[in-house]
Design an enzyme around this catalytic site. Structure first.
Site, PDB file in Angstrom:
ATOM      1  N   SER A 145       0.511  -1.258  -0.044  1.00  0.00           N
ATOM      2  CA  SER A 145      -0.191   0.211   0.209  1.00  0.00           C
ATOM      3  C   SER A 145       0.853   1.141  -0.018  1.00  0.00           C
ATOM      4  O   SER A 145       1.937   1.308   0.687  1.00  0.00           O
ATOM      5  CB  SER A 145      -0.752   0.208   1.213  1.00  0.00           C
ATOM      6  OG  SER A 145      -1.431   1.339   1.488  1.00  0.00           O
ATOM      7  N   GLU A 147      -0.004   3.573   1.588  1.00  0.00           N
ATOM      8  CA  GLU A 147       0.332   4.163   3.069  1.00  0.00           C
ATOM      9  C   GLU A 147       1.666   3.679   3.679  1.00  0.00           C
ATOM     10  O   GLU A 147       2.127   4.335   4.731  1.00  0.00           O
ATOM     11  CB  GLU A 147      -0.431   3.189   4.001  1.00  0.00           C
ATOM     12  CG  GLU A 147      -2.206   3.794   4.073  1.00  0.00           C
ATOM     13  CD  GLU A 147      -2.391   4.975   4.655  1.00  0.00           C
ATOM     14  OE1 GLU A 147      -1.936   5.237   5.932  1.00  0.00           O
ATOM     15  OE2 GLU A 147      -2.669   6.085   3.997  1.00  0.00           O
ATOM     16  N   TYR A 169      -1.964   0.357  10.551  1.00  0.00           N
ATOM     17  CA  TYR A 169      -2.052  -0.555   9.240  1.00  0.00           C
ATOM     18  C   TYR A 169      -0.723  -0.211   8.451  1.00  0.00           C
ATOM     19  O   TYR A 169      -0.216  -1.299   7.830  1.00  0.00           O
ATOM     20  CB  TYR A 169      -3.191   0.282   8.568  1.00  0.00           C
ATOM     21  CG  TYR A 169      -3.615  -0.168   7.125  1.00  0.00           C
ATOM     22  CD1 TYR A 169      -4.135  -1.430   6.722  1.00  0.00           C
ATOM     23  CD2 TYR A 169      -2.805   0.380   6.117  1.00  0.00           C
ATOM     24  CE1 TYR A 169      -4.331  -1.701   5.540  1.00  0.00           C
ATOM     25  CE2 TYR A 169      -2.945   0.149   4.942  1.00  0.00           C
ATOM     26  CZ  TYR A 169      -3.737  -0.853   4.266  1.00  0.00           C
ATOM     27  OH  TYR A 169      -3.810  -1.409   3.155  1.00  0.00           O
ATOM     28  N   PHE A 208     -14.733   3.815   3.885  1.00  0.00           N
ATOM     29  CA  PHE A 208     -13.833   4.542   3.355  1.00  0.00           C
ATOM     30  C   PHE A 208     -14.290   5.878   2.802  1.00  0.00           C
ATOM     31  O   PHE A 208     -15.789   5.926   2.224  1.00  0.00           O
ATOM     32  CB  PHE A 208     -13.137   3.835   2.171  1.00  0.00           C
ATOM     33  CG  PHE A 208     -12.710   2.671   2.427  1.00  0.00           C
ATOM     34  CD1 PHE A 208     -11.106   2.597   3.089  1.00  0.00           C
ATOM     35  CD2 PHE A 208     -13.408   1.529   2.642  1.00  0.00           C
ATOM     36  CE1 PHE A 208     -10.877   1.398   3.584  1.00  0.00           C
ATOM     37  CE2 PHE A 208     -12.518   0.203   2.932  1.00  0.00           C
ATOM     38  CZ  PHE A 208     -11.397   0.133   3.670  1.00  0.00           C
TER      39      PHE A 208
HETATM   40  P1  NAP Z   1     -11.427  -4.887   1.558  1.00  0.00           P
HETATM   41  O1  NAP Z   1     -12.494  -4.671   0.665  1.00  0.00           O
HETATM   42  O2  NAP Z   1     -11.454  -4.163   3.054  1.00  0.00           O
HETATM   43  O3  NAP Z   1     -11.391  -6.171   1.772  1.00  0.00           O
HETATM   44  C1  NAP Z   1     -10.306  -6.854   2.879  1.00  0.00           C
HETATM   45  C2  NAP Z   1     -10.553  -8.332   2.706  1.00  0.00           C
HETATM   46  O4  NAP Z   1      -9.838  -9.051   3.650  1.00  0.00           O
HETATM   47  C3  NAP Z   1     -11.884  -8.842   3.003  1.00  0.00           C
HETATM   48  O5  NAP Z   1     -12.167  -9.896   1.956  1.00  0.00           O
HETATM   49  C4  NAP Z   1     -11.905  -9.513   4.380  1.00  0.00           C
HETATM   50  O6  NAP Z   1     -12.757 -10.468   4.517  1.00  0.00           O
HETATM   51  C5  NAP Z   1     -10.365 -10.088   4.604  1.00  0.00           C
HETATM   52  N1  NAP Z   1     -10.099 -10.224   5.669  1.00  0.00           N
HETATM   53  C6  NAP Z   1      -9.926  -9.420   6.934  1.00  0.00           C
HETATM   54  N2  NAP Z   1      -9.544 -10.400   7.861  1.00  0.00           N
HETATM   55  C7  NAP Z   1      -9.035 -11.647   7.498  1.00  0.00           C
HETATM   56  C8  NAP Z   1      -8.655 -12.513   8.156  1.00  0.00           C
HETATM   57  N3  NAP Z   1      -8.419 -12.714   9.163  1.00  0.00           N
HETATM   58  N4  NAP Z   1      -8.202 -13.639   7.276  1.00  0.00           N
HETATM   59  C9  NAP Z   1      -8.591 -13.737   5.856  1.00  0.00           C
HETATM   60  N5  NAP Z   1      -9.170 -12.677   5.434  1.00  0.00           N
HETATM   61  C10 NAP Z   1      -9.354 -11.686   6.127  1.00  0.00           C
HETATM   62  O7  NAP Z   1     -10.039  -4.597   1.023  1.00  0.00           O
HETATM   63  P2  NAP Z   1      -9.684  -4.026  -0.756  1.00  0.00           P
HETATM   64  O8  NAP Z   1      -9.852  -2.512  -0.832  1.00  0.00           O
HETATM   65  O9  NAP Z   1     -10.356  -5.066  -1.680  1.00  0.00           O
HETATM   66  O10 NAP Z   1      -8.116  -4.113  -0.456  1.00  0.00           O
HETATM   67  C11 NAP Z   1      -7.650  -5.370  -0.777  1.00  0.00           C
HETATM   68  C12 NAP Z   1      -6.173  -5.290  -0.341  1.00  0.00           C
HETATM   69  O11 NAP Z   1      -5.552  -4.342  -0.856  1.00  0.00           O
HETATM   70  C13 NAP Z   1      -5.962  -5.135   1.322  1.00  0.00           C
HETATM   71  O12 NAP Z   1      -4.944  -6.082   1.668  1.00  0.00           O
HETATM   72  C14 NAP Z   1      -5.732  -3.577   1.214  1.00  0.00           C
HETATM   73  O13 NAP Z   1      -5.061  -3.342   2.521  1.00  0.00           O
HETATM   74  C15 NAP Z   1      -4.748  -3.485   0.151  1.00  0.00           C
HETATM   75  N6  NAP Z   1      -4.758  -2.331  -0.326  1.00  0.00           N
HETATM   76  C16 NAP Z   1      -6.022  -1.720  -0.790  1.00  0.00           C
HETATM   77  C17 NAP Z   1      -5.947  -0.342  -1.309  1.00  0.00           C
HETATM   78  C18 NAP Z   1      -7.385   0.375  -1.607  1.00  0.00           C
HETATM   79  O14 NAP Z   1      -7.158   1.444  -1.958  1.00  0.00           O
HETATM   80  N7  NAP Z   1      -8.441  -0.404  -1.727  1.00  0.00           N
HETATM   81  C19 NAP Z   1      -4.718   0.299  -1.585  1.00  0.00           C
HETATM   82  C20 NAP Z   1      -3.611  -0.427  -1.466  1.00  0.00           C
HETATM   83  C21 NAP Z   1      -3.653  -1.712  -0.727  1.00  0.00           C
HETATM   84  P3  NAP Z   1     -14.378 -10.203   5.273  1.00  0.00           P
HETATM   85  O15 NAP Z   1     -15.387  -9.771   4.235  1.00  0.00           O
HETATM   86  O16 NAP Z   1     -14.473 -11.670   5.738  1.00  0.00           O
HETATM   87  O17 NAP Z   1     -14.099  -9.253   6.298  1.00  0.00           O
HETATM   88  O1  G4F Z   2     -10.806   6.626   2.333  1.00  0.00           O
HETATM   89  P1  G4F Z   2      -9.805   6.531   3.653  1.00  0.00           P
HETATM   90  O2  G4F Z   2     -10.280   5.757   4.743  1.00  0.00           O
HETATM   91  O3  G4F Z   2      -8.557   5.829   3.052  1.00  0.00           O
HETATM   92  P2  G4F Z   2      -7.034   5.597   3.207  1.00  0.00           P
HETATM   93  O4  G4F Z   2      -6.715   5.889   4.767  1.00  0.00           O
HETATM   94  O5  G4F Z   2      -6.343   6.490   2.337  1.00  0.00           O
HETATM   95  O6  G4F Z   2      -6.502   4.209   3.006  1.00  0.00           O
HETATM   96  C1  G4F Z   2      -7.163   3.336   1.938  1.00  0.00           C
HETATM   97  O7  G4F Z   2      -6.184   3.500   1.195  1.00  0.00           O
HETATM   98  C2  G4F Z   2      -4.753   2.749   1.225  1.00  0.00           C
HETATM   99  C3  G4F Z   2      -3.822   3.235   0.227  1.00  0.00           C
HETATM  100  O8  G4F Z   2      -3.176   4.599   0.443  1.00  0.00           O
HETATM  101  C4  G4F Z   2      -5.063   1.432   1.611  1.00  0.00           C
HETATM  102  F1  G4F Z   2      -3.939   1.032   1.714  1.00  0.00           F
HETATM  103  C5  G4F Z   2      -6.045   1.461   2.581  1.00  0.00           C
HETATM  104  O9  G4F Z   2      -6.266  -0.212   2.879  1.00  0.00           O
HETATM  105  C6  G4F Z   2      -7.569   1.955   2.241  1.00  0.00           C
HETATM  106  O10 G4F Z   2      -7.750   1.320   1.369  1.00  0.00           O
HETATM  107  O11 G4F Z   2      -9.357   7.915   3.926  1.00  0.00           O
HETATM  108  C7  G4F Z   2      -8.765   8.780   3.041  1.00  0.00           C
HETATM  109  C8  G4F Z   2      -8.671  10.146   3.628  1.00  0.00           C
HETATM  110  C9  G4F Z   2      -7.639  10.282   4.835  1.00  0.00           C
HETATM  111  O12 G4F Z   2      -6.673  11.129   4.905  1.00  0.00           O
HETATM  112  C10 G4F Z   2      -8.864  10.526   5.817  1.00  0.00           C
HETATM  113  O13 G4F Z   2      -8.190  11.247   7.002  1.00  0.00           O
HETATM  114  O14 G4F Z   2      -9.737  10.833   3.827  1.00  0.00           O
HETATM  115  C11 G4F Z   2      -9.693  11.397   4.928  1.00  0.00           C
HETATM  116  N1  G4F Z   2     -11.299  11.350   5.640  1.00  0.00           N
HETATM  117  C12 G4F Z   2     -11.827  12.564   6.021  1.00  0.00           C
HETATM  118  N2  G4F Z   2     -12.894  12.275   6.498  1.00  0.00           N
HETATM  119  C13 G4F Z   2     -11.927  10.321   5.941  1.00  0.00           C
HETATM  120  C14 G4F Z   2     -13.114  10.707   6.498  1.00  0.00           C
HETATM  121  N3  G4F Z   2     -11.456   9.199   5.803  1.00  0.00           N
HETATM  122  C15 G4F Z   2     -12.768   8.088   6.286  1.00  0.00           C
HETATM  123  N4  G4F Z   2     -12.385   6.967   6.218  1.00  0.00           N
HETATM  124  N5  G4F Z   2     -13.894   8.749   7.116  1.00  0.00           N
HETATM  125  C16 G4F Z   2     -14.202   9.919   7.062  1.00  0.00           C
HETATM  126  O15 G4F Z   2     -15.072  10.444   7.557  1.00  0.00           O
END
Ligand code: NAP
Ligand code: G4F
Length: 348
Positions: A145, A147, A169, A208
């Protein structure tokens, strides 16, 4: 022990009469669903790890990607990962499972470390054990990520930028990233780390910010909600479309050599920009009376600005995003308008 044998070509001749097999952890999540659709469309036999004794998302997976075989397992439980490897016998493993909500990671730091960090090590160990140390036989993708960049050391961020994670995280993801690199260097594992910047879609979790805004805006338009309560409006992110990003995951595992890749759009937008675009989709230009702020949604340590440089992915994988931020926000608001309309009680 490191192996020195030359790598086999992609989908080698010995596999040609066999359907490629993939195991996805996190299949119930946003990316897991898009990736399962992509791989089944390419003719893969897809296996998905599902946790819990009665996971309510099983039905969702079965309706979106009917042919997928689901296997019980948990990233905190090594024997279940070994068992999943034995059942699936995958050519490719995509480790997407994680506690992925940054805000939660402070409140459940130990669990985040265990699932998001140690879970990577357990998945790598399961591959090593089942392949009897011949890890190069299975191609591994780790969902790293942006992050990990946290308090950014340079702008834009590349594969060479130093990490400074700002949340439990981010720290857990950094551990998982370096474990992936270490297994590549120690065991000659075909292990890739995709350093993905934020990617969103109508399937994004409602916790999110993009989905919280798109759903809130749709509900405001339909008279179901008065305001949206948010935290920091000045943070900036590099947001892309999840459907584009799973394509990059697959492409990484089709290369002759494993590597790490930044996947990003190269554009950065603030939460205020997100609000401008989302509200303008429903004809509201001044959203100030519809948005409230609450310290509960502020981060203990914020990642202020992320912007990625995906030049390596563009050059090596031929990858580029196909959906821009304006189109993404419109897509999400439109999808939420449709689903909230269906959920609206009769007469409302
Ligand atoms: P997501 O929608 O939150 O999905 C997370 C998945 O992890 C869900 O299927 C969840 O299962 C599973 N999980 C949670 N705890 C677990 C455990 N103990 N054992 C096995 N599985 C478990 O996340 P996403 O947005 O699809 O992201 C996919 C991956 O990419 C994650 O690793 C995330 O950190 C990473 N990532 C995401 C972004 C982004 O912007 N979306 C960016 C960078 C990296 P349940 O449904 O059962 O909870
Ligand atoms: O949507 P967010 O919660 O995503 P964040 O923290 O960027 O993380 C996501 O992207 C990462 C990749 O860079 C992934 F690795 C991670 O698993 C996840 O998918 O927050 C985005 C921004 C933050 O700066 C937060 O402070 O939005 C700001 N924000 C403002 N108000 C909020 C809110 N975020 C959330 N979730 N909820 C709010 O009310």
């Amino acid at each position: 022990m490191a192996q020195t044998a030359p790598r086999l070509p992609v989908h080698p001749v010995t596999y040609s009469c066999r359907v490629p097999r993939a195991l996805i952890t996190g299949i119930t999540g946003q990316d897991g669903l898009y990736l399962a659709e992509l791989l089944t469309g390419k003719g893969y036999a897809v296996f998905g790890l599902v946790r819990g004794q009665s996971n309510p998302k099983v039905q969702l997976v079965e309706s979106v990607v009917p042919g997928v075989e689901l296997i019980e397992g948990d990233l905190t439980d090594l024997p279940s990962l070994i068992s999943a490897m034995e059942i699936a016998q995958p050519d490719e493993v995509y480790n997407l499972g994680a506690i992925s909500y940054v805000g939660l990671s402070w409140r459940q730091a130990e669990l985040t470390g265990d699932v998001t960090g140690m879970g990577v090590l357990r998945m790598l160990e399961a591959i090593r054990i089942v392949t009897s140390n011949d890890m190069g036989r299975v191609r591994f993708y780790q969902a790293s990520s942006s992050e990990m960049f946290g308090k950014v050391r340079e702008v834009p961020q590349t594969e060479a930028t130093a990490f400074h994670p700002r949340s439990p995280y981010g720290v857990a993801k950094t551990f998982g990233h370096y474990m992936t690199v270490n297994y590549r260097e120690s065991y000659d594992a075909f292990a890739c780390s995709g350093i993905l910047f934020n990617h969103e879609s109508p399937r994004r979790g409602v916790e999110f910010v993009t989905r919280k805004v798109s759903r809130g805006v749709a509900r405001i338009a339909l008279g179901l909600q008065d305001t949206i309560t948010l935290g920091n409006l000045d943070a900036r992110r590099d947001w892309g479309f999840a459907g584009d990003y799973v394509e990059a995951m697959w492409q990484m595992l089709q290369q002759p050599e494993p590597g790490d890749y930044v996947i990003a759009t190269g554009e950065t937008w603030s939460i205020r920009d997100l609000l401008d675009l989302a509200f303008s989709r429903i004809g509201i230009e001044d959203w100030s009376s519809y948005v409230e702020q609450d310290p509960r949604f502020m981060r203990l340590a914020e990642v202020d600005d992320l912007i990625g440089d995906a030049a390596k992915a563009k050059q090596t994988l031929g990858w580029k995003p196909t959906v821009n931020f304006t189109e993404l926000v419109q897509m999400m608001v439109d999808a939420d308008l449709e689903s909230e309309r269906l959920r609206r009680p009769p007469g409302a």
